[in-house]
Design an enzyme around this catalytic site. Sequence first.
Site, PDB file in Angstrom:
ATOM      1  CB  SER A 112     -11.776   3.891 -24.468  1.00 20.00           C
ATOM      2  OG  SER A 112     -12.702   2.598 -24.281  1.00 20.00           O
ATOM      3  CB  ALA A 113     -13.393   2.563 -19.607  1.00 17.83           C
ATOM      4  CG  HIS A 114     -12.803  -1.366 -23.674  1.00 20.17           C
ATOM      5  ND1 HIS A 114     -12.186  -1.921 -24.702  1.00 20.17           N
ATOM      6  CD2 HIS A 114     -13.446  -0.603 -24.307  1.00 20.17           C
ATOM      7  CE1 HIS A 114     -12.266  -2.240 -25.777  1.00 20.17           C
ATOM      8  NE2 HIS A 114     -12.967  -1.179 -25.941  1.00 20.17           N
ATOM      9  N   GLY A 140     -15.041   4.961 -26.575  1.00 19.11           N
ATOM     10  CA  GLY A 140     -13.918   5.757 -27.414  1.00 19.11           C
ATOM     11  C   GLY A 140     -14.259   5.881 -28.812  1.00 19.11           C
ATOM     12  CD  GLN A 152      -4.805   0.410 -27.680  1.00 21.18           C
ATOM     13  OE1 GLN A 152      -4.499  -0.414 -27.304  1.00 21.18           O
ATOM     14  NE2 GLN A 152      -5.844   0.194 -28.239  1.00 21.18           N
ATOM     15  CB  CYS A 159     -11.123  -2.803 -34.649  1.00 16.98           C
ATOM     16  SG  CYS A 159     -10.716  -2.489 -33.135  1.00 16.98           S
ATOM     17  CB  THR A 211     -30.587   8.560 -18.775  1.00 19.10           C
ATOM     18  OG1 THR A 211     -31.440   9.354 -18.807  1.00 19.10           O
ATOM     19  CG2 THR A 211     -30.137   7.709 -17.438  1.00 19.10           C
TER      20      THR A 211
END
Length: 383
Positions: free
Chosen positions: A189-191, A74, A172, A317, A227
């Site tokens: 963001s995936a996490h 993100g 979020q 963070c 890649t």
Amino acid sequence: MTAMQRIYFDNAATTPMDPRVREAMLPWLGARYGNASSLHREGREARAAIDHAREQVAQLANASPSDVIFTASGTEADNLALFGRNGHVLVSAIEHPAVLEAARALDAEVELIPVGSDGVVAPDDVRKRLRANTTLVSVMAANNVIGTLQPIAAIRAICREHGVLFHSDAVQAAGKIPLDTQVDLLTISAHKLYGPQGIGALIARRGVALHPLIRGGGQERGLRAATENIAAIVGFGAAAEIAHREMRDDNASIVAMRERLLDGLATRVPNCTLIGHRTRRLPGHVTFLLDGQEGEAIRLLLALDEAGIAVSTGSACSAQRASEPSSVLTAIGFDAIRARGALRISLGRFNTNDDVDRFLDVFPNIARSLRPVTTFAFAKERS
Ligand code: PLP
């Protein structure tokens, strides 16, 4: 004796991976491989897997698959959205550091949009700051520290009216609330939605100019070379599809748990104050302050950790800078001592009512047992 199961109440920092996501990823960590730029079968299969994930992510973001640019986080997507902007740039005062620090590095005049004490940006505060040379407005969809939701549709309308690009950090919000408003640039963001760490996306409406941060082999429309990390992209896609399909059911139970938690706190810990707007908030997000124990959040966190419960102060963070007050809390009007006293509980898909009840059993004692010793130290430091 069996070890007591830990309770994870820090879903705003990162979410545990959904087992269905892991299942989808596993083949790409073993039997399936290939470089998506290769022309042979292995390469074509890898390309097809990425294309499928792109559709899944686009559906969650209410966008077209061709708008999705996969990035490594993100943070990277926020940086890509802002990079190269000049003139005058408006960002809300409670943005994540991924936006604030990226903005500070621009060759532009950056102005902060203030927020009210409830943590919400007033659209008029955006309107009256727009100038002829404003190139971008960035306001997050939901805040990571206090969970408040912003009036994204109204801000987008103002930006459209003035022909100014609008970026929204939805890290979020994605997977927790519907992303109905199609903005020019959107970060996810995936996490944070039960997918893997280290994969994100910038959703960029066609025609919006971007300045690549990473140049090379031309992947992702030439906007993000390297890649592709296929396992992570496939996991992101699976997580996005599950979130899109199950958001309504997830939210029903998460909101019920949040209200159970708030009711329990109100009766058992009367000196507890909820921070941020009461209803304009993420389903599972509760940040609160204990009156009389300002500055104590880290001690509360450690005592809860000892009791088997993971929570956060401010945002993960800033854990490396734990002694600094959260800039979000100071932006909504807290002084440094009060800002150091906020505890964040973020509930998620895998929490249960039992988790909430166990928290409510142990927390009142922990809150009572901590004497506010650090208040004195902070008060001295301030004087
Ligand atoms: N934006 C917000 C609102 C966040 O909460 C976070 C992570 O905490 C990020 C951006 C950064 O995302 P990532 O961890 O994928 O770099």
